[in-house]
Motif scaffolding. Structure first.
Motif, PDB file in Angstrom:
ATOM      1  N   LEU A  86       0.873  -1.172   0.000  1.00  0.00           N
ATOM      2  CA  LEU A  86       0.000   0.000   0.000  1.00  0.00           C
ATOM      3  C   LEU A  86       0.911   1.223   0.000  1.00  0.00           C
ATOM      4  N   VAL A  87       0.826   2.036  -1.053  1.00  0.00           N
ATOM      5  CA  VAL A  87       1.736   3.162  -1.264  1.00  0.00           C
ATOM      6  C   VAL A  87       0.949   4.463  -1.297  1.00  0.00           C
ATOM      7  N   PHE A  88       1.440   5.453  -0.554  1.00  0.00           N
ATOM      8  CA  PHE A  88       0.906   6.812  -0.606  1.00  0.00           C
ATOM      9  C   PHE A  88       2.025   7.719  -1.114  1.00  0.00           C
ATOM     10  N   ASN A  89       1.901   8.225  -2.331  1.00  0.00           N
ATOM     11  CA  ASN A  89       2.854   9.209  -2.837  1.00  0.00           C
ATOM     12  C   ASN A  89       2.383  10.579  -2.354  1.00  0.00           C
ATOM     13  N   THR A  90       3.299  11.331  -1.756  1.00  0.00           N
ATOM     14  CA  THR A  90       2.943  12.641  -1.225  1.00  0.00           C
ATOM     15  C   THR A  90       3.861  13.687  -1.839  1.00  0.00           C
ATOM     16  N   GLY A  91       3.311  14.461  -2.760  1.00  0.00           N
ATOM     17  CA  GLY A  91       4.063  15.511  -3.433  1.00  0.00           C
ATOM     18  C   GLY A  91       4.560  15.079  -4.801  1.00  0.00           C
ATOM     19  N   ALA A  92       4.729  16.053  -5.664  1.00  0.00           N
ATOM     20  CA  ALA A  92       5.164  15.790  -7.039  1.00  0.00           C
ATOM     21  C   ALA A  92       6.513  15.086  -7.090  1.00  0.00           C
ATOM     22  N   GLY A  93       7.420  15.435  -6.187  1.00  0.00           N
ATOM     23  CA  GLY A  93       8.738  14.807  -6.166  1.00  0.00           C
ATOM     24  C   GLY A  93       8.694  13.332  -5.841  1.00  0.00           C
ATOM     25  N   ALA A  94       7.606  12.879  -5.227  1.00  0.00           N
ATOM     26  CA  ALA A  94       7.434  11.462  -4.893  1.00  0.00           C
ATOM     27  C   ALA A  94       6.600  10.738  -5.949  1.00  0.00           C
ATOM     28  N   GLY A  95       6.210  11.438  -6.995  1.00  0.00           N
ATOM     29  CA  GLY A  95       5.445  10.818  -8.068  1.00  0.00           C
ATOM     30  C   GLY A  95       3.952  11.033  -8.000  1.00  0.00           C
ATOM     31  N   GLN A  96       3.470  11.854  -7.069  1.00  0.00           N
ATOM     32  CA  GLN A  96       2.035  12.112  -7.006  1.00  0.00           C
ATOM     33  C   GLN A  96       1.640  12.974  -8.199  1.00  0.00           C
ATOM     34  N   THR A  97       0.662  12.495  -8.963  1.00  0.00           N
ATOM     35  CA  THR A  97       0.217  13.241 -10.144  1.00  0.00           C
ATOM     36  C   THR A  97      -1.220  13.743 -10.008  1.00  0.00           C
ATOM     37  N   VAL A  98      -2.012  13.100  -9.163  1.00  0.00           N
ATOM     38  CA  VAL A  98      -3.362  13.581  -8.861  1.00  0.00           C
ATOM     39  C   VAL A  98      -3.351  13.965  -7.392  1.00  0.00           C
ATOM     40  N   PHE A  99      -3.628  15.215  -7.116  1.00  0.00           N
ATOM     41  CA  PHE A  99      -3.496  15.732  -5.756  1.00  0.00           C
ATOM     42  C   PHE A  99      -4.810  15.607  -4.981  1.00  0.00           C
ATOM     43  N   HIS A 100      -5.184  14.351  -4.835  1.00  0.00           N
ATOM     44  CA  HIS A 100      -6.308  13.895  -4.006  1.00  0.00           C
ATOM     45  C   HIS A 100      -5.747  12.656  -3.325  1.00  0.00           C
ATOM     46  N   LEU A 101      -5.760  12.636  -2.011  1.00  0.00           N
ATOM     47  CA  LEU A 101      -5.223  11.506  -1.269  1.00  0.00           C
ATOM     48  C   LEU A 101      -5.659  10.187  -1.890  1.00  0.00           C
ATOM     49  N   HIS A 102      -4.700   9.296  -2.125  1.00  0.00           N
ATOM     50  CA  HIS A 102      -5.031   7.960  -2.619  1.00  0.00           C
ATOM     51  C   HIS A 102      -3.933   6.981  -2.256  1.00  0.00           C
ATOM     52  N   GLY A 103      -4.369   5.785  -1.906  1.00  0.00           N
ATOM     53  CA  GLY A 103      -3.446   4.696  -1.658  1.00  0.00           C
ATOM     54  C   GLY A 103      -3.452   3.762  -2.846  1.00  0.00           C
ATOM     55  N   HIS A 104      -2.253   3.388  -3.304  1.00  0.00           N
ATOM     56  CA  HIS A 104      -2.107   2.400  -4.365  1.00  0.00           C
ATOM     57  C   HIS A 104      -1.998   1.033  -3.711  1.00  0.00           C
ATOM     58  N   LEU A 105      -2.951   0.160  -3.950  1.00  0.00           N
ATOM     59  CA  LEU A 105      -2.888  -1.214  -3.485  1.00  0.00           C
ATOM     60  C   LEU A 105      -2.318  -2.058  -4.627  1.00  0.00           C
ATOM     61  N   LEU A 106      -1.146  -2.653  -4.380  1.00  0.00           N
ATOM     62  CA  LEU A 106      -0.445  -3.437  -5.400  1.00  0.00           C
ATOM     63  C   LEU A 106      -0.250  -4.856  -4.906  1.00  0.00           C
ATOM     64  N   GLY A 107      -0.507  -5.824  -5.766  1.00  0.00           N
ATOM     65  CA  GLY A 107      -0.291  -7.212  -5.386  1.00  0.00           C
ATOM     66  C   GLY A 107      -0.416  -8.117  -6.594  1.00  0.00           C
ATOM     67  N   GLY A 108      -0.273  -9.403  -6.333  1.00  0.00           N
ATOM     68  CA  GLY A 108      -0.430 -10.384  -7.403  1.00  0.00           C
ATOM     69  C   GLY A 108       0.864 -10.774  -8.088  1.00  0.00           C
ATOM     70  N   ARG A 109       1.981 -10.252  -7.633  1.00  0.00           N
ATOM     71  CA  ARG A 109       3.310 -10.622  -8.121  1.00  0.00           C
ATOM     72  C   ARG A 109       4.304 -10.278  -7.025  1.00  0.00           C
ATOM     73  N   GLY A 110       5.521 -10.778  -7.170  1.00  0.00           N
ATOM     74  CA  GLY A 110       6.563 -10.400  -6.223  1.00  0.00           C
ATOM     75  C   GLY A 110       6.829  -8.909  -6.299  1.00  0.00           C
ATOM     76  N   LEU A 111       6.939  -8.280  -5.167  1.00  0.00           N
ATOM     77  CA  LEU A 111       7.178  -6.832  -5.110  1.00  0.00           C
ATOM     78  C   LEU A 111       8.507  -6.621  -4.373  1.00  0.00           C
ATOM     79  N   ASN A 112       9.564  -6.565  -5.141  1.00  0.00           N
ATOM     80  CA  ASN A 112      10.901  -6.418  -4.572  1.00  0.00           C
ATOM     81  C   ASN A 112      11.102  -5.047  -3.970  1.00  0.00           C
ATOM     82  N   TRP A 113      12.058  -4.966  -3.060  1.00  0.00           N
ATOM     83  CA  TRP A 113      12.415  -3.688  -2.453  1.00  0.00           C
ATOM     84  C   TRP A 113      13.861  -3.409  -2.767  1.00  0.00           C
ATOM     85  N   PRO A 114      14.263  -2.242  -3.125  1.00  0.00           N
ATOM     86  CA  PRO A 114      13.414  -1.050  -3.270  1.00  0.00           C
ATOM     87  C   PRO A 114      12.595  -1.112  -4.544  1.00  0.00           C
ATOM     88  N   PRO A 115      11.449  -0.412  -4.549  1.00  0.00           N
ATOM     89  CA  PRO A 115      10.614  -0.413  -5.740  1.00  0.00           C
ATOM     90  C   PRO A 115      11.269   0.380  -6.859  1.00  0.00           C
TER      91      PRO A 115
END
Length: 116
Positions: A86-115
């Motif tokens: 579950l990812v929350f991008n906060t600010g343009a520098g973090a990749g936020q493109t729509v400035f309405h709070l939103h959580g990205h729920l990602l799954g269904g494959r291996g999610l390595n770190w760092p993304p």
């Protein structure tokens, strides 16, 4: 509160089409149009808040509602047991493109770190 120029506010109001997967009293969840994983759902509050930092400062419990709803979506999508991100991008520098709070729920494959 709604921002009439906000894409996600328009989706919440049904003015812009989206593939809705779940609706709650305080949230709406819909599929990302540019998925980065087999399961990629955005969970947004019905009220307009520009980002996670603003939501935390308001202390209304909206972040709890978004996280709770994200987990319900993960259960329904079958990714809760194998793990999800579950990812929350906060600010343009973090990749936020729509400035309405939103959580990205990602799954269904291996999610390595760092993304990335």
């Amino acid at each position: 509160m709604v921002d009439p120029d906000c894409l996600f506010c328009k989706i919440v109001k049904g003015e812009v089409p989206a593939e809705i997967v779940r609706e709650g009293d305080r949230t709406v969840a819909f599929r990302d149009i540019n998925p980065q994983a087999p399961t990629h759902v955005l969970v947004v509050p019905r009220d307009h808040l520009p980002d996670a930092a603003t939501a935390a400062a308001t202390d209304t419990g909206v972040l709890d509602a978004v996280v709770r709803e994200a987990h319900e979506v993960a259960l329904a999508e079958g990714v809760a047991d194998t793990g999800y991100r579950l990812v929350f991008n906060t600010g343009a520098g973090a990749g936020q493109t729509v400035f309405h709070l939103h959580g990205h729920l990602l799954g269904g494959r291996g999610l390595n770190w760092p993304p990335g």
